[in-house]
Scaffold this motif. Structure first.
Motif, PDB file in Angstrom:
ATOM      1  N   ARG A   1      31.469  46.963  39.257  1.00 36.39           N
ATOM      2  CA  ARG A   1      32.408  45.946  38.805  1.00 36.39           C
ATOM      3  C   ARG A   1      32.805  46.185  37.359  1.00 36.39           C
TER       4      ARG A   1
ATOM      5  N   ASP B   1      36.395  39.648  37.641  1.00 41.01           N
ATOM      6  CA  ASP B   1      36.182  38.604  38.639  1.00 41.01           C
ATOM      7  C   ASP B   1      36.469  37.226  38.056  1.00 41.01           C
TER       8      ASP B   1
ATOM      9  N   ARG C   1      40.247  36.784  37.832  1.00 38.35           N
ATOM     10  CA  ARG C   1      40.858  36.584  39.156  1.00 38.35           C
ATOM     11  C   ARG C   1      40.578  35.170  39.657  1.00 38.35           C
ATOM     12  N   ALA C   2      39.337  34.711  39.501  1.00 35.00           N
ATOM     13  CA  ALA C   2      38.996  33.357  39.938  1.00 35.00           C
ATOM     14  C   ALA C   2      39.776  32.323  39.141  1.00 35.00           C
TER      15      ALA C   2
ATOM     16  N   CYS D   1      43.401  32.159  40.281  1.00 39.05           N
ATOM     17  CA  CYS D   1      43.502  31.472  41.571  1.00 39.05           C
ATOM     18  C   CYS D   1      43.460  29.956  41.384  1.00 39.05           C
TER      19      CYS D   1
ATOM     20  N   ASP E   1      31.314  36.597  34.585  1.00 36.53           N
ATOM     21  CA  ASP E   1      31.274  37.051  35.986  1.00 36.53           C
ATOM     22  C   ASP E   1      30.009  36.546  36.667  1.00 36.53           C
TER      23      ASP E   1
ATOM     24  N   SER F   1      32.041  32.673  40.007  1.00 39.12           N
ATOM     25  CA  SER F   1      33.261  33.436  39.705  1.00 39.12           C
ATOM     26  C   SER F   1      33.448  34.576  40.692  1.00 39.12           C
ATOM     27  N   ARG F   2      32.367  35.282  40.996  1.00 37.21           N
ATOM     28  CA  ARG F   2      32.473  36.405  41.935  1.00 37.21           C
ATOM     29  C   ARG F   2      32.865  35.924  43.325  1.00 37.21           C
TER      30      ARG F   2
ATOM     31  N   ALA G   1      36.486  34.949  43.243  1.00 34.77           N
ATOM     32  CA  ALA G   1      37.309  36.156  43.155  1.00 34.77           C
ATOM     33  C   ALA G   1      37.447  36.812  44.519  1.00 34.77           C
ATOM     34  N   ASN G   2      36.371  36.842  45.285  1.00 32.21           N
ATOM     35  CA  ASN G   2      36.410  37.456  46.616  1.00 32.21           C
ATOM     36  C   ASN G   2      37.389  36.744  47.535  1.00 32.21           C
TER      37      ASN G   2
ATOM     38  N   SER H   1      39.866  34.719  46.612  1.00 30.31           N
ATOM     39  CA  SER H   1      41.044  34.231  45.886  1.00 30.31           C
ATOM     40  C   SER H   1      42.347  34.513  46.616  1.00 30.31           C
TER      41      SER H   1
END
Length: 394
Positions: free
Chosen positions: A5, A10, A13-14, A17, A312, A316-317, A320-321, A323
């Motif tokens: 990563r 992450d 991205r989160a 979203c 992260d 958050s991870r 992010a997955n 999102s």
């Protein structure tokens, strides 16, 4: 920085979203019924549309990074077949499913006519070319955020084409980064020419005329070259991060956190302004300051000592997955909740603030649930299947 990563990605991205999700929820609130103490927060949530800029910068950063690594190592250009396969596997199944479901519900529950215009818009969205004309900008009536997917795909296509020029010219190091700045300049010049020389008539132009009128109001400032200029700043950030990747220092923690604070300040400065946040040359979302701040965060956080890991975190991870699924489903969910469960989002009624709170909580819960199902049952299995194809002959 871990091998798996890039720290900070992450979290961003989160955050992007959630920003877009809360942006659309905030627009469902009658601001006259917002408690005075909550009005600054609601005003800030409206600027969550800037999350679209974060998505574009982040995509440009992550997708360009392998090309910069190859350039600096004097290695061959990464396989375009694998690049295309990975991009298609990552976005097409989830996007196509959301598009088909949205179109079906639009012509059934929502009452959109099954006429030539609606079919043309759907097909343009399905074929990923909806970003080239205001008629097709919104592929369906009931899921507005799908407009951005066509712009993303155009950026996916332009990125390797432009990077291929750097490989062909055998540019390395600072020369390659300077050449990429010239690419950004070219994108800005082309955007300016589109704005100047592709005017749109004023007939039924404006959001009061529906989605098509809104698309006419957005364009030509919303165009694929302008959004590629956002995307390309992320690619430039990747080139700089690759050059600094072996470094680690507390200074990067400070720079990364200051960059995130700068994005918050930029958004706060646009409270009360149109949510498009038109910036340089009319490019939306406070260009170039917003994408530059995100780019600096992406450069610094992978080399941070603690900030990247703190940001992260597991929530958050996870966000992010899922999102992408949240992004393509949340607007449809909000509309269905409003339509099927009155008085949901009828915030002009007495107790409108309370109605908005429980309506939003329900929409968030359903959106996260759909995003989770989309990721684990569709997106991740397709990505894993596509990875198995990579070793096969083209």
């Amino acid at each position: 920085m871990t091998q798996q990563r890039l720290l900070g990605a992450d979290f961003l991205r989160a955050a992007a979203c959630l920003m877009v999700l809360f942006h659309h929820l905030a627009f469902r609130m009658d601001m006259g019924n917002v408690p005075s103490a909550a009005r600054p927060i609601m005003g800030f949530l409206v600027t969550g549309s800037f999350g679209v800029s974060i998505f574009f910068v982040l995509s440009g950063f992550l997708l360009a990074r392998p090309f910069w690594l190859a350039l600096d190592r004097n290695a061959p250009m990464p396989s375009l077949r694998i690049y295309a396969l990975r991009r298609a596997a990552r976005i097409l199944p989830g996007f196509w499913l959301a598009l088909i479901v949205s179109f079906t519900l639009s012509v059934t529950i929502s009452g959109s006519p099954l006429d030539t215009e609606h079919v043309l818009r759907f097909l343009a969205g399905f074929l990923l070319v909806s970003d080239w004309h205001w008629v097709t900008l919104f592929p369906v009536d009931n899921n507005g955020p799908l407009w951005s997917i066509g712009f993303e795909v155009t950026a996916y296509l332009l990125l390797p084409l432009c990077l291929a020029a750097l490989f062909a010219l055998r540019l390395r190091g600072h020369a390659a980064r300077l050449a990429w700045i010239a690419v950004i300049g070219l994108a800005l010049a082309l955007h300016w020419m589109i704005v100047q020389w592709a005017p749109i008539d004023e007939v039924a132009r404006g959001w009061e005329h529906g989605l098509i009128g809104g698309a006419k109001a957005w364009m030509p400032r919303f165009n694929p070259l302008g959004f590629f200029a956002i995307f390309a700043l992320g690619a430039l950030a990747a080139g700089i991060q690759v050059a600094l990747a072996t470094m680690r220092h507390w200074l990067f923690d400070l720079v990364g956190l200051l960059a995130i604070a700068a994005t918050i300040w930029i958004m706060a400065a646009h409270i009360g302004s149109p949510s498009e946040g038109y910036g340089l040359l009319g490019i939306p979302y406070a260009y170039p300051w917003m994408p530059l701040a995100i780019g600096v965060a992406l450069i610094a956080l992978p080399s941070s000592v603690a900030a990247g890991r703190l940001l992260d975190n597991p929530p958050s991870r996870f966000l992010a997955n899922i999102s992408f699924g949240i992004y393509v489903w949340h607007f449809l969910v909000i509309g269905l909740v409003a339509r099927l469960l009155p008085p949901a989002f009828q915030t002009w009624l007495d107790g409108g603030w309370t109605i908005w709170l429980w309506s939003s909580a329900l929409a968030i819960t359903l959106s996260v649930a759909l995003g989770t199902l989309s990721f684990y049952l569709l997106e991740r299995p397709v990505v894993r299947w596509a990875r198995g194809l990579e070793a096969r002959p083209g």
